[in-house]
Scaffold this motif. Structure first.
Motif, PDB file in Angstrom:
ATOM      1  N   GLU A   1       0.967  -1.336  -0.015  1.00  0.00           N
ATOM      2  CA  GLU A   1      -0.048   0.014  -0.160  1.00  0.00           C
ATOM      3  C   GLU A   1       0.929   1.187  -0.004  1.00  0.00           C
ATOM      4  OE1 GLU A   1      -0.322  -2.636   2.467  1.00  0.00           O
ATOM      5  OE2 GLU A   1      -2.476  -3.123   2.544  1.00  0.00           O
ATOM      6  N   LYS A   2       2.096   1.009   0.389  1.00  0.00           N
ATOM      7  CA  LYS A   2       2.915   2.255   0.601  1.00  0.00           C
ATOM      8  C   LYS A   2       3.305   2.867  -0.989  1.00  0.00           C
ATOM      9  CE  LYS A   2       7.310  -0.043   0.696  1.00  0.00           C
ATOM     10  NZ  LYS A   2       8.400  -0.770   1.535  1.00  0.00           N
ATOM     11  N   TYR A   3       3.299   2.308  -1.983  1.00  0.00           N
ATOM     12  CA  TYR A   3       3.217   2.921  -3.314  1.00  0.00           C
ATOM     13  C   TYR A   3       2.061   3.758  -3.739  1.00  0.00           C
ATOM     14  CZ  TYR A   3       7.457  -0.134  -3.261  1.00  0.00           C
ATOM     15  OH  TYR A   3       8.618  -0.578  -2.954  1.00  0.00           O
ATOM     16  N   ALA A   4       0.796   3.567  -2.944  1.00  0.00           N
ATOM     17  CA  ALA A   4      -0.240   4.438  -3.392  1.00  0.00           C
ATOM     18  C   ALA A   4      -0.077   5.749  -4.186  1.00  0.00           C
ATOM     19  CB  ALA A   4      -1.472   4.408  -2.445  1.00  0.00           C
ATOM     20  N   ALA A   5       0.975   6.620  -3.284  1.00  0.00           N
ATOM     21  CA  ALA A   5       1.437   7.858  -3.725  1.00  0.00           C
ATOM     22  C   ALA A   5       2.208   7.726  -5.120  1.00  0.00           C
ATOM     23  CB  ALA A   5       2.367   8.330  -2.800  1.00  0.00           C
ATOM     24  N   ARG A   6       2.759   6.825  -5.228  1.00  0.00           N
ATOM     25  CA  ARG A   6       3.439   6.533  -6.453  1.00  0.00           C
ATOM     26  C   ARG A   6       2.545   6.317  -7.741  1.00  0.00           C
ATOM     27  NH1 ARG A   6       8.967   4.967  -6.444  1.00  0.00           N
ATOM     28  NH2 ARG A   6       8.703   5.016  -8.521  1.00  0.00           N
TER      29      ARG A   6
ATOM     30  N   ILE B   1       8.377   0.576 -10.112  1.00  0.00           N
ATOM     31  CA  ILE B   1       8.985   1.344  -8.884  1.00  0.00           C
ATOM     32  C   ILE B   1      10.395   0.717  -8.538  1.00  0.00           C
ATOM     33  CG2 ILE B   1       6.738   1.471  -7.542  1.00  0.00           C
ATOM     34  CD1 ILE B   1       7.452  -1.549  -6.537  1.00  0.00           C
ATOM     35  N   GLY B   2      10.717  -0.164  -9.110  1.00  0.00           N
ATOM     36  CA  GLY B   2      12.259  -0.731  -9.007  1.00  0.00           C
ATOM     37  C   GLY B   2      13.267   0.448  -9.636  1.00  0.00           C
ATOM     38  N   ALA B   3      12.993   1.136 -10.594  1.00  0.00           N
ATOM     39  CA  ALA B   3      13.674   2.008 -11.478  1.00  0.00           C
ATOM     40  C   ALA B   3      14.239   3.164 -10.749  1.00  0.00           C
ATOM     41  CB  ALA B   3      12.872   2.527 -12.598  1.00  0.00           C
ATOM     42  N   SER B   4      13.608   3.583  -9.532  1.00  0.00           N
ATOM     43  CA  SER B   4      13.934   4.695  -8.802  1.00  0.00           C
ATOM     44  C   SER B   4      14.707   4.351  -7.737  1.00  0.00           C
ATOM     45  CB  SER B   4      12.853   5.587  -8.357  1.00  0.00           C
ATOM     46  OG  SER B   4      11.844   4.831  -7.563  1.00  0.00           O
ATOM     47  N   ILE B   5      14.671   3.186  -7.457  1.00  0.00           N
ATOM     48  CA  ILE B   5      15.490   2.501  -6.026  1.00  0.00           C
ATOM     49  C   ILE B   5      16.679   2.004  -6.423  1.00  0.00           C
ATOM     50  CG2 ILE B   5      15.321   1.363  -3.774  1.00  0.00           C
ATOM     51  CD1 ILE B   5      12.170   1.380  -4.474  1.00  0.00           C
ATOM     52  N   PRO B   6      17.965   2.560  -6.611  1.00  0.00           N
ATOM     53  CA  PRO B   6      19.031   2.097  -7.086  1.00  0.00           C
ATOM     54  C   PRO B   6      19.604   1.298  -6.072  1.00  0.00           C
ATOM     55  CG  PRO B   6      19.529   4.531  -6.656  1.00  0.00           C
ATOM     56  CD  PRO B   6      17.946   4.123  -6.382  1.00  0.00           C
TER      57      PRO B   6
ATOM     58  N   ILE C   1      22.813  -1.825  -5.317  1.00  0.00           N
ATOM     59  CA  ILE C   1      23.966  -2.689  -5.752  1.00  0.00           C
ATOM     60  C   ILE C   1      24.025  -4.085  -5.338  1.00  0.00           C
ATOM     61  CG2 ILE C   1      25.479  -0.627  -5.723  1.00  0.00           C
ATOM     62  CD1 ILE C   1      26.472  -1.719  -2.902  1.00  0.00           C
ATOM     63  N   LEU C   2      22.884  -4.472  -4.934  1.00  0.00           N
ATOM     64  CA  LEU C   2      22.457  -5.868  -4.661  1.00  0.00           C
ATOM     65  C   LEU C   2      22.117  -6.661  -5.701  1.00  0.00           C
ATOM     66  CD1 LEU C   2      21.078  -5.508  -0.911  1.00  0.00           C
ATOM     67  CD2 LEU C   2      23.362  -6.406  -1.766  1.00  0.00           C
ATOM     68  N   PRO C   3      22.470  -7.782  -6.049  1.00  0.00           N
ATOM     69  CA  PRO C   3      21.649  -8.527  -6.890  1.00  0.00           C
ATOM     70  C   PRO C   3      20.081  -8.757  -6.614  1.00  0.00           C
ATOM     71  CG  PRO C   3      23.133  -9.946  -5.826  1.00  0.00           C
ATOM     72  CD  PRO C   3      23.129  -8.616  -5.228  1.00  0.00           C
ATOM     73  N   PRO C   4      19.292  -9.178  -7.540  1.00  0.00           N
ATOM     74  CA  PRO C   4      17.918  -9.070  -7.409  1.00  0.00           C
ATOM     75  C   PRO C   4      17.493 -10.250  -6.391  1.00  0.00           C
ATOM     76  CG  PRO C   4      18.376  -9.225  -9.660  1.00  0.00           C
ATOM     77  CD  PRO C   4      19.787  -9.403  -9.038  1.00  0.00           C
ATOM     78  N   TRP C   5      18.358 -11.172  -6.177  1.00  0.00           N
ATOM     79  CA  TRP C   5      17.928 -12.166  -5.122  1.00  0.00           C
ATOM     80  C   TRP C   5      18.238 -11.730  -3.793  1.00  0.00           C
ATOM     81  CZ3 TRP C   5      21.349 -12.813  -8.859  1.00  0.00           C
ATOM     82  CH2 TRP C   5      22.580 -12.995  -8.576  1.00  0.00           C
ATOM     83  N   LYS C   6      18.949 -10.617  -3.478  1.00  0.00           N
ATOM     84  CA  LYS C   6      19.232 -10.063  -2.466  1.00  0.00           C
ATOM     85  C   LYS C   6      18.839  -8.935  -2.004  1.00  0.00           C
ATOM     86  CE  LYS C   6      23.503 -12.471  -1.191  1.00  0.00           C
ATOM     87  NZ  LYS C   6      24.767 -12.285  -0.680  1.00  0.00           N
ATOM     88  N   LYS C   7      17.645  -8.520  -2.700  1.00  0.00           N
ATOM     89  CA  LYS C   7      17.104  -7.335  -2.505  1.00  0.00           C
ATOM     90  C   LYS C   7      16.203  -7.388  -1.249  1.00  0.00           C
ATOM     91  CE  LYS C   7      17.323  -4.803  -6.640  1.00  0.00           C
ATOM     92  NZ  LYS C   7      16.803  -4.646  -8.072  1.00  0.00           N
ATOM     93  N   VAL C   8      16.011  -6.419  -0.299  1.00  0.00           N
ATOM     94  CA  VAL C   8      15.008  -6.455   0.836  1.00  0.00           C
ATOM     95  C   VAL C   8      13.906  -5.826   0.148  1.00  0.00           C
ATOM     96  CG1 VAL C   8      14.904  -5.545   3.204  1.00  0.00           C
ATOM     97  CG2 VAL C   8      17.293  -6.314   2.506  1.00  0.00           C
ATOM     98  N   THR C   9      12.719  -6.307   0.726  1.00  0.00           N
ATOM     99  CA  THR C   9      11.289  -5.922   0.184  1.00  0.00           C
ATOM    100  C   THR C   9      10.690  -5.315   1.217  1.00  0.00           C
ATOM    101  OG1 THR C   9      10.490  -7.847  -0.032  1.00  0.00           O
ATOM    102  CG2 THR C   9      11.225  -6.961  -1.998  1.00  0.00           C
TER     103      THR C   9
END
Length: 72
Positions: free
Chosen positions: A27-32, A57-62, A64-72
């Motif tokens: 829900e936190k992406y409602a503003a975006r 939404i992924g584009a604006s959050i640079p 350096i971690l590979p996709p499988w290590k990203k914290v959501t």
């Protein structure tokens, strides 16, 4: 690269936070979502059949971690 926006077709009764959770995972992406769909900014509850742009939404959050290590 080119920004690829998905399209979401509203169902009767959809609301910003519901669409954000369903399409973007939170829900936190409602503003975006609202920023990407300025023309509907004052809409609280959607009728059926409107086309909303779903921002990438992924584009604006640079990260350096590979996709499988990203914290959501």
């Amino acid at each position: 690269g080119e920004l690829c926006m998905r399209i979401y077709i509203t169902s009767l009764g959809d609301e910003w936070d519901f669409i954000a959770k369903k399409e973007l995972g939170s829900e936190k992406y409602a503003a975006r979502l609202m920023e990407a769909n300025e023309q509907y900014r004052n809409t609280l509850v959607f009728p059926a059949g409107l086309e909303l742009a779903i921002p990438d939404i992924g584009a604006s959050i640079p990260s350096i971690l590979p996709p499988w290590k990203k914290v959501t």
